[in-house]
Design a protein around this motif. Sequence first.
Motif, mmCIF file in Angstrom:
data_model
loop_
_atom_site.group_PDB
_atom_site.id
_atom_site.type_symbol
_atom_site.label_atom_id
_atom_site.label_comp_id
_atom_site.label_asym_id
_atom_site.label_seq_id
_atom_site.Cartn_x
_atom_site.Cartn_y
_atom_site.Cartn_z
ATOM 1 N N UNK A 59 39.893 35.494 25.245
ATOM 2 C CA UNK A 59 41.026 36.219 25.826
ATOM 3 C C UNK A 59 41.478 35.557 27.125
ATOM 4 N N UNK A 60 40.519 35.104 27.928
ATOM 5 C CA UNK A 60 40.874 34.444 29.186
ATOM 6 C C UNK A 60 41.600 33.128 28.937
ATOM 7 N N UNK A 61 41.210 32.455 27.871
ATOM 8 C CA UNK A 61 41.834 31.158 27.561
ATOM 9 C C UNK A 61 43.283 31.348 27.124
ATOM 10 N N UNK A 62 43.612 32.491 26.572
ATOM 11 C CA UNK A 62 44.971 32.716 26.053
ATOM 12 C C UNK A 62 45.781 33.677 26.913
ATOM 13 N N UNK A 63 45.160 34.266 27.926
ATOM 14 C CA UNK A 63 45.859 35.256 28.761
ATOM 15 C C UNK A 63 46.864 34.580 29.686
ATOM 16 N N UNK A 64 47.840 35.350 30.068
ATOM 17 C CA UNK A 64 48.848 34.871 31.005
ATOM 18 C C UNK A 64 48.361 35.158 32.429
ATOM 19 N N UNK A 65 47.412 34.376 32.882
ATOM 20 C CA UNK A 65 46.890 34.522 34.232
ATOM 21 C C UNK A 65 47.092 33.219 34.979
ATOM 22 N N UNK A 66 46.915 33.292 36.257
ATOM 23 C CA UNK A 66 46.978 32.063 37.052
ATOM 24 C C UNK A 66 45.694 31.287 36.827
ATOM 25 N N UNK A 67 45.718 29.996 37.054
ATOM 26 C CA UNK A 67 44.479 29.222 36.932
ATOM 27 C C UNK A 67 43.360 29.775 37.840
ATOM 28 N N UNK A 68 43.710 30.228 39.028
ATOM 29 C CA UNK A 68 42.691 30.763 39.932
ATOM 30 C C UNK A 68 42.050 32.015 39.349
ATOM 31 N N UNK A 69 42.860 32.894 38.754
ATOM 32 C CA UNK A 69 42.313 34.105 38.135
ATOM 33 C C UNK A 69 41.451 33.741 36.926
ATOM 34 N N UNK A 70 41.953 32.825 36.113
ATOM 35 C CA UNK A 70 41.191 32.400 34.932
ATOM 36 C C UNK A 70 39.866 31.775 35.353
ATOM 37 N N UNK A 71 39.902 30.950 36.398
ATOM 38 C CA UNK A 71 38.684 30.308 36.881
ATOM 39 C C UNK A 71 37.661 31.353 37.309
ATOM 40 N N UNK A 72 38.091 32.306 38.098
ATOM 41 C CA UNK A 72 37.194 33.358 38.571
ATOM 42 C C UNK A 72 36.588 34.130 37.400
ATOM 43 N N UNK A 73 37.420 34.486 36.449
ATOM 44 C CA UNK A 73 36.942 35.251 35.293
ATOM 45 C C UNK A 73 35.997 34.438 34.422
#
Length: 180
Positions: A59-73
Amino acid sequence: MRTCRASAAGKLTVVLATLVLVVAGCGGGPTPRAWAASVCEALTPWRAEISKLTSSTHQQMTAQTTPAQAKENLVRLFAGAEQASETARRRIADAGIPETDQGAEVSKAFRASLERIRDAYGHAGDTIDALDTGQATAFYDGVQAAVDKLNQEYDASALDTGRLNSTELKQAFDEVPECR
């Protein structure tokens, strides 16, 4: 005379206590059924956690998040998988050595497999944590490379059951309710 008898009785008590401890220590490990139950009790929550974390990672790989948010998650998810793997490894170590042919080798192989899995998650988390989030494309390419490497390490950590052939343990894993 009393002192000699008391001293001799004290020495005898120490010798008997030591003998009891030595015999108890050599009393063997758990039965194959008890060990299999302990292993399945350790692996069932681990599998559920890894499944949940894998789904969350996807889900994190396909979510519309910023790279910083994805990195943290992602770093948090991989740390969770690393910890879950260590917990399962520790619980299997605590289960002891099954009292059966190749019991020590089988126990060691289970623990080693979980160590390699734990380390694979740790490597992936460390790799992602080191990625720069300034450019989204480069970041996600790095994440994909880390996940690809994780998959390779995970596959390489698989338990080789072909050379660990204990009829008693196979039967125990088939029969105990904890493994169903």
